[in-house]
Design a protein around this motif. Structure first.
Motif, short mmCIF file in Angstrom:
data_model
loop_
_atom_site.label_atom_id
_atom_site.label_comp_id
_atom_site.label_asym_id
_atom_site.label_seq_id
_atom_site.Cartn_x
_atom_site.Cartn_y
_atom_site.Cartn_z
N ARG A 169 11.00 -1.99 -15.44
CA ARG A 169 10.74 -1.43 -14.12
C ARG A 169 9.57 -2.19 -13.48
O ARG A 169 8.76 -2.81 -14.15
N TYR A 170 9.49 -2.08 -12.16
CA TYR A 170 8.29 -2.46 -11.42
C TYR A 170 7.64 -1.16 -10.99
O TYR A 170 8.33 -0.16 -10.76
N ALA A 171 6.33 -1.18 -10.86
CA ALA A 171 5.64 0.02 -10.40
C ALA A 171 4.37 -0.36 -9.67
O ALA A 171 3.79 -1.42 -9.90
N VAL A 172 3.95 0.52 -8.77
CA VAL A 172 2.63 0.41 -8.16
C VAL A 172 1.92 1.73 -8.44
O VAL A 172 2.53 2.80 -8.43
N PHE A 173 0.62 1.62 -8.72
CA PHE A 173 -0.19 2.79 -9.02
C PHE A 173 -1.48 2.69 -8.23
O PHE A 173 -2.17 1.67 -8.27
N ASP A 174 -1.82 3.76 -7.53
CA ASP A 174 -3.06 3.83 -6.75
C ASP A 174 -4.12 4.46 -7.64
O ASP A 174 -4.11 5.66 -7.89
N PHE A 175 -5.02 3.63 -8.15
CA PHE A 175 -6.02 4.06 -9.12
C PHE A 175 -7.36 4.34 -8.44
O PHE A 175 -7.96 3.45 -7.85
N PHE A 196 -0.10 -3.45 -9.37
CA PHE A 196 1.32 -3.75 -9.52
C PHE A 196 1.55 -3.94 -11.01
O PHE A 196 0.89 -4.76 -11.65
N ILE A 197 2.47 -3.17 -11.56
CA ILE A 197 2.73 -3.23 -13.00
C ILE A 197 4.18 -3.64 -13.22
O ILE A 197 5.11 -3.03 -12.70
N ALA A 198 4.35 -4.72 -13.98
CA ALA A 198 5.68 -5.17 -14.39
C ALA A 198 5.89 -4.65 -15.81
O ALA A 198 5.29 -5.14 -16.76
N TRP A 199 6.70 -3.62 -15.94
CA TRP A 199 6.97 -2.96 -17.22
C TRP A 199 8.22 -3.58 -17.83
O TRP A 199 9.30 -3.52 -17.26
N SER A 258 12.32 -12.94 -13.39
CA SER A 258 12.61 -13.95 -12.37
C SER A 258 12.54 -13.40 -10.95
O SER A 258 12.41 -14.15 -10.00
N SER A 259 12.61 -12.10 -10.79
CA SER A 259 12.58 -11.48 -9.47
C SER A 259 11.20 -10.94 -9.09
O SER A 259 10.97 -10.57 -7.95
N LYS A 260 10.30 -10.90 -10.04
CA LYS A 260 9.00 -10.24 -9.85
C LYS A 260 8.19 -10.81 -8.68
O LYS A 260 7.73 -10.07 -7.82
N ASP A 261 8.02 -12.12 -8.65
CA ASP A 261 7.18 -12.71 -7.60
C ASP A 261 7.77 -12.49 -6.21
O ASP A 261 7.04 -12.20 -5.27
N ARG A 262 9.06 -12.62 -6.11
CA ARG A 262 9.73 -12.38 -4.83
C ARG A 262 9.50 -10.96 -4.36
O ARG A 262 9.19 -10.71 -3.20
N PHE A 263 9.64 -10.00 -5.27
CA PHE A 263 9.45 -8.60 -4.90
C PHE A 263 7.98 -8.32 -4.56
O PHE A 263 7.67 -7.65 -3.57
N LYS A 264 7.08 -8.84 -5.37
CA LYS A 264 5.65 -8.58 -5.16
C LYS A 264 5.18 -9.09 -3.80
O LYS A 264 4.34 -8.49 -3.16
#
Length: 165
Positions: free
Chosen positions: A92-98, A113-116, A131-137
């Motif tokens: 999964r991809y996730a974002v967390f507001d810490f 931004f967490i790449a799980w 392979s999709s992480k950078d594009r999505f980020k």
């Protein structure tokens, strides 16, 4: 002729491909990468998290060659609620507001931004997410810290606190 089969992200320019093709290299583009789209809802929910703080976290997944919102965490939810929402055997991809307090006693917030990518997930799934992480980020403007995790210990609250400061 040399044949190199590699995943090419959307960020790769065709100029490099043409140059390497002339030198005898062959590129095989993976459909999972070249066709990956991001739903508008992903960007809108991220903007709400960033600007309005409507959510504590957002979990995204790739479904039918597009990134979609899987879960929205309310502002009252904790980091434990977030980590428990991640599947044990799927990426999964996730974002967390810490939220945190600095040594100078100032209230601050950082968006992670967490790449799980758990070790137990399927190899193909790991490849698609990697392979999709950078594009999505790039679609999520305002990410302050990036974290890659393959098991829960790599994204413990202590690691989050350490990266935030």
């Amino acid at each position: 002729m040399y044949v190199i089969c590699m995943l090419i992200s959307l960020a790769a320019t065709s100029t490099y491909q043409m140059l390497l093709t002339r030198l005898g290299f062959c590129f095989c583009q993976a459909n999972a990468v070249s066709g990956m789209a991001v739903q508008d809802e992903c960007k809108l929910k991220f903007l709400e998290l960033k600007a309005k703080r409507n959510y504590r976290f957002i979990i995204f997944k790739i479904e039918a060659q597009q990134v979609v919102v899987e879960k929205l965490g309310s502002p009252e939810e904790s980091y434990d609620d977030f980590t428990n929402s991640l599947p044990a055997d799927e990426c999964r991809y996730a974002v967390f507001d810490f939220d945190f307090i600095t040594d100078e006693n100032c209230q601050k917030s950082k968006i992670f931004f967490i790449a799980w990518s758990p070790d137990t997930s399927k190899v193909r799934m790991k490849m698609v997410y990697a392979s999709s992480k950078d594009r999505f980020k790039r679609e999520l403007d305002g990410i302050q810290v990036e974290l890659q995790a393959t098991d829960p210990s790599e994204m413990s609250i202590d690691i989050i606190k350490g990266r935030a400061l």
